[in-house]
Enzyme design. Structure first.
Site, short mmCIF file in Angstrom:
data_model
loop_
_atom_site.label_atom_id
_atom_site.label_comp_id
_atom_site.label_asym_id
_atom_site.label_seq_id
_atom_site.Cartn_x
_atom_site.Cartn_y
_atom_site.Cartn_z
N VAL A 1 53.14 23.41 13.09
CA VAL A 1 52.73 22.36 12.15
C VAL A 1 53.57 21.10 12.35
O VAL A 1 54.78 21.17 12.51
CB VAL A 1 52.86 22.87 10.69
CG1 VAL A 1 52.70 21.74 9.70
CG2 VAL A 1 51.84 23.97 10.42
N ASP A 2 52.90 19.94 12.35
CA ASP A 2 53.58 18.65 12.40
C ASP A 2 53.62 17.96 11.04
O ASP A 2 54.46 17.11 10.78
CB ASP A 2 52.88 17.71 13.40
CG ASP A 2 52.90 18.25 14.81
OD1 ASP A 2 53.94 18.78 15.23
OD2 ASP A 2 51.87 18.15 15.50
N THR A 3 52.66 18.32 10.18
CA THR A 3 52.51 17.63 8.90
C THR A 3 52.20 18.63 7.80
O THR A 3 51.32 19.48 7.96
CB THR A 3 51.37 16.59 8.97
OG1 THR A 3 51.65 15.66 10.00
CG2 THR A 3 51.22 15.85 7.65
N ARG B 1 47.16 21.00 13.25
CA ARG B 1 48.62 20.89 13.21
C ARG B 1 49.11 20.49 11.82
O ARG B 1 50.23 20.06 11.65
CB ARG B 1 49.10 19.86 14.24
CG ARG B 1 48.74 20.16 15.68
CD ARG B 1 49.64 21.20 16.30
NE ARG B 1 51.05 20.86 16.25
CZ ARG B 1 52.02 21.68 16.66
NH1 ARG B 1 51.72 22.87 17.15
NH2 ARG B 1 53.28 21.31 16.59
#
Length: 279
Positions: free
Chosen positions: A28-30, A218
């Site tokens: 995960v980026d966000t 993501r």
């Protein structure tokens, strides 16, 4: 003949643990956080949330539903000379300030009273160009009159809702009226429908995709409601994490017949900090 994917039953929600948390976090980026029942209950921050968000923010992007209203104004070129009247909490005012806008109202107007006086006008700021309505445990007649006059009398004034949740689990023992009740009151007095920037609107997702190029696969939606937060995340293609500090209990999540299942669930947001810090 059915395909193999159709024959494969969906995975049951996983209890967040030291074994699966790293896999989630690395993918995960966000993180997208609902507010009511996730970050706070009523006006009180849930224990450990502030420290957890600070820790996540140092590694990922995080956004909350109060962020959406400020970003809507920004992407639609809301003029900086215009003000924003808030029927809602301090979080909305803070996000407006970060975005460079001037906010009025909020908790400060909770003690004010509107008085009916013959031959007397209720004054409001003619430079207000938007009214943002969210959850407000201190909503009163003064705020409703102020917001109504801005929407009805200020040319082009926007009416924005952070969400239309009917109820929220503001305390441990029972549900309370949600932001949707405050929004409904304004709908009645203004005879207008709001621009909804939170769930179930896709505005925040669309904004993040355009602004940061972050794919929804993501992103992780963190919420306390199966029928709004988790369903919204699933429909958008996000990973989903349910916390049990709000509307949904573990027994309701796991009971037979529940058709909305998150990828992961945990007791509270602060569990994420404990797992990040665990060896």
């Amino acid at each position: 003949m059915k395909s193999s994917s159709e024959d494969t039953p969906p995975m049951a929600p996983q209890l967040l643990s030291s074994r699966n948390f790293k896999s989630l976090f690395d993918s995960v980026d966000t993180f997208l956080f609902d507010c009511d029942g996730v970050i706070w209950k009523g006006e009180k921050l849930i224990d450990g949330v502030a420290q957890t968000l600070d820790l996540i923010r140092s590694k990922d992007e995080i956004f909350s539903s109060s962020f959406a209203a400020a970003m809507y104004l920004k992407v639609n070129n809301f003029h900086k000379d215009k003000k924003v009247y808030v029927i809602g909490g301090e979080g909305i005012l803070e996000e407006l300030q970060i975005a460079g806008f001037t906010g009025l109202g909020g908790p400060e107007d909770g003690e004010k009273r509107a008085q009916w006086k013959s031959n007397s006008l209720f004054e409001h700021d003619k430079s207000v160009g938007a009214v943002v309505v969210g959850l407000d445990p201190n909503i009163n007649y003064y705020k409703l009159q102020y917001g109504t006059l801005c929407v009805r009398e200020n040319p082009g004034c926007l009416f924005i809702a952070t969400n239309r949740d009917a109820v929220g689990h503001m305390t441990d023992l029972q549900e309370w009226p949600g932001a949707g009740c405050m929004v409904a009151a304004m709908c009645g007095s203004t005879e207008r429908e709001p621009i909804v920037v939170g769930k179930p609107s896709t505005f925040m997702m669309d904004f993040l995709l355009q602004k940061f190029g972050t794919e929804t696969s993501r992103m992780c939606m963190v919420g306390d409601r199966l029928d709004t937060d988790i369903l919204f995340g699933q429909n958008a293609g996000c990973k989903t994490l349910l916390v049990l500090t709000g509307v949904t209990s573990e027994s309701n999540l796991l009971k037979e017949g529940n058709e909305i299942e998150p990828d992961y669930y945990t007791s509270t947001v602060s569990d994420m900090m404990k797992l990040m810090e665990s060896p």
